[in-house]
Design a protein around this motif. Sequence first.
Motif, PDB file in Angstrom:
ATOM      1  N   MET A   7      -9.365  -6.713  19.524  1.00  0.00           N
ATOM      2  CA  MET A   7      -9.445  -5.800  18.405  1.00  0.00           C
ATOM      3  C   MET A   7     -10.866  -5.843  17.835  1.00  0.00           C
ATOM      4  O   MET A   7     -11.467  -6.895  17.750  1.00  0.00           O
ATOM      5  N   LEU A   8     -11.347  -4.695  17.445  1.00  0.00           N
ATOM      6  CA  LEU A   8     -12.692  -4.598  16.894  1.00  0.00           C
ATOM      7  C   LEU A   8     -12.772  -5.247  15.516  1.00  0.00           C
ATOM      8  O   LEU A   8     -11.783  -5.257  14.777  1.00  0.00           O
ATOM      9  N   PRO A   9     -13.948  -5.755  15.154  1.00  0.00           N
ATOM     10  CA  PRO A   9     -14.118  -6.299  13.801  1.00  0.00           C
ATOM     11  C   PRO A   9     -13.941  -5.211  12.752  1.00  0.00           C
ATOM     12  O   PRO A   9     -14.120  -4.023  13.026  1.00  0.00           O
ATOM     13  N   VAL A  43     -12.892 -13.339   6.871  1.00  0.00           N
ATOM     14  CA  VAL A  43     -11.533 -13.891   6.773  1.00  0.00           C
ATOM     15  C   VAL A  43     -10.550 -12.987   7.522  1.00  0.00           C
ATOM     16  O   VAL A  43      -9.713 -13.469   8.292  1.00  0.00           O
ATOM     17  N   ILE A  44     -10.654 -11.677   7.308  1.00  0.00           N
ATOM     18  CA  ILE A  44      -9.747 -10.739   7.967  1.00  0.00           C
ATOM     19  C   ILE A  44      -9.942 -10.779   9.481  1.00  0.00           C
ATOM     20  O   ILE A  44      -8.970 -10.865  10.238  1.00  0.00           O
ATOM     21  N   ASN A  45     -11.196 -10.745   9.931  1.00  0.00           N
ATOM     22  CA  ASN A  45     -11.473 -10.769  11.371  1.00  0.00           C
ATOM     23  C   ASN A  45     -10.997 -12.070  12.014  1.00  0.00           C
ATOM     24  O   ASN A  45     -10.418 -12.053  13.104  1.00  0.00           O
ATOM     25  N   THR A  46     -11.210 -13.198  11.352  1.00  0.00           N
ATOM     26  CA  THR A  46     -10.762 -14.489  11.871  1.00  0.00           C
ATOM     27  C   THR A  46      -9.247 -14.535  11.913  1.00  0.00           C
ATOM     28  O   THR A  46      -8.662 -15.044  12.884  1.00  0.00           O
ATOM     29  N   SER A  47      -8.610 -13.997  10.898  1.00  0.00           N
ATOM     30  CA  SER A  47      -7.150 -13.964  10.848  1.00  0.00           C
ATOM     31  C   SER A  47      -6.586 -13.140  12.006  1.00  0.00           C
ATOM     32  O   SER A  47      -5.645 -13.566  12.685  1.00  0.00           O
ATOM     33  N   ILE A  48      -7.169 -11.979  12.244  1.00  0.00           N
ATOM     34  CA  ILE A  48      -6.715 -11.116  13.340  1.00  0.00           C
ATOM     35  C   ILE A  48      -6.956 -11.800  14.684  1.00  0.00           C
ATOM     36  O   ILE A  48      -6.073 -11.832  15.547  1.00  0.00           O
ATOM     37  N   LYS A  49      -8.130 -12.347  14.839  1.00  0.00           N
ATOM     38  CA  LYS A  49      -8.498 -12.993  16.114  1.00  0.00           C
ATOM     39  C   LYS A  49      -7.570 -14.158  16.447  1.00  0.00           C
ATOM     40  O   LYS A  49      -7.165 -14.348  17.589  1.00  0.00           O
ATOM     41  N   ILE A  75      -5.734  -2.224   6.095  1.00  0.00           N
ATOM     42  CA  ILE A  75      -6.523  -2.203   7.325  1.00  0.00           C
ATOM     43  C   ILE A  75      -5.603  -2.228   8.542  1.00  0.00           C
ATOM     44  O   ILE A  75      -5.772  -1.450   9.489  1.00  0.00           O
ATOM     45  N   MET A  76      -4.600  -3.087   8.519  1.00  0.00           N
ATOM     46  CA  MET A  76      -3.673  -3.167   9.645  1.00  0.00           C
ATOM     47  C   MET A  76      -2.847  -1.886   9.762  1.00  0.00           C
ATOM     48  O   MET A  76      -2.581  -1.413  10.859  1.00  0.00           O
ATOM     49  N   LYS A  77      -2.469  -1.303   8.628  1.00  0.00           N
ATOM     50  CA  LYS A  77      -1.708  -0.045   8.641  1.00  0.00           C
ATOM     51  C   LYS A  77      -2.535   1.074   9.271  1.00  0.00           C
ATOM     52  O   LYS A  77      -2.027   1.825  10.107  1.00  0.00           O
ATOM     53  N   TYR A  78      -3.824   1.193   8.888  1.00  0.00           N
ATOM     54  CA  TYR A  78      -4.681   2.223   9.454  1.00  0.00           C
ATOM     55  C   TYR A  78      -4.801   2.039  10.969  1.00  0.00           C
ATOM     56  O   TYR A  78      -4.728   3.001  11.732  1.00  0.00           O
ATOM     57  N   ARG A  79      -4.972   0.803  11.392  1.00  0.00           N
ATOM     58  CA  ARG A  79      -5.145   0.530  12.819  1.00  0.00           C
ATOM     59  C   ARG A  79      -3.869   0.824  13.602  1.00  0.00           C
ATOM     60  O   ARG A  79      -3.919   1.406  14.678  1.00  0.00           O
ATOM     61  N   LEU A  80      -2.733   0.419  13.068  1.00  0.00           N
ATOM     62  CA  LEU A  80      -1.468   0.655  13.754  1.00  0.00           C
ATOM     63  C   LEU A  80      -1.165   2.154  13.819  1.00  0.00           C
ATOM     64  O   LEU A  80      -0.781   2.679  14.872  1.00  0.00           O
TER      65      LEU A  80
END
Length: 115
Positions: free
Chosen positions: A1-3, A46-52, A96-101
Amino acid sequence: MLPVSFDEYQKAISDLKRGNSASLDDISTNLLKKISGVIYEPLAHVINTSIKNDVFPDLLKKAKIIPIFEIGEAQDPNNYRPIALLSPLVEVFENIMKYRLTSFLEKINFFRSSS
């Protein structure tokens, strides 16, 4: 997933409803909107690390519980319902997760009419 991009982050912040109610971290949405430019880099990290790492930060899982009076005798605890105030940082993450999904589901034509 992109940053997380700055534009994506800004949209997530701008979509927050204004409010002065603060959660356990004492951050209200009004405050978050005011400081959003300053905290972009650490919050995006924090968000990027959490997703990763597929891990949601434990501190963001905590809520302030507020009793809201419904009807009847104010002295009766059964006449209250609880609401949980989560940090607005959680809502930024969720947006952010809603937009991506949603973007992914639209890209694969998930919402197309079957008729």
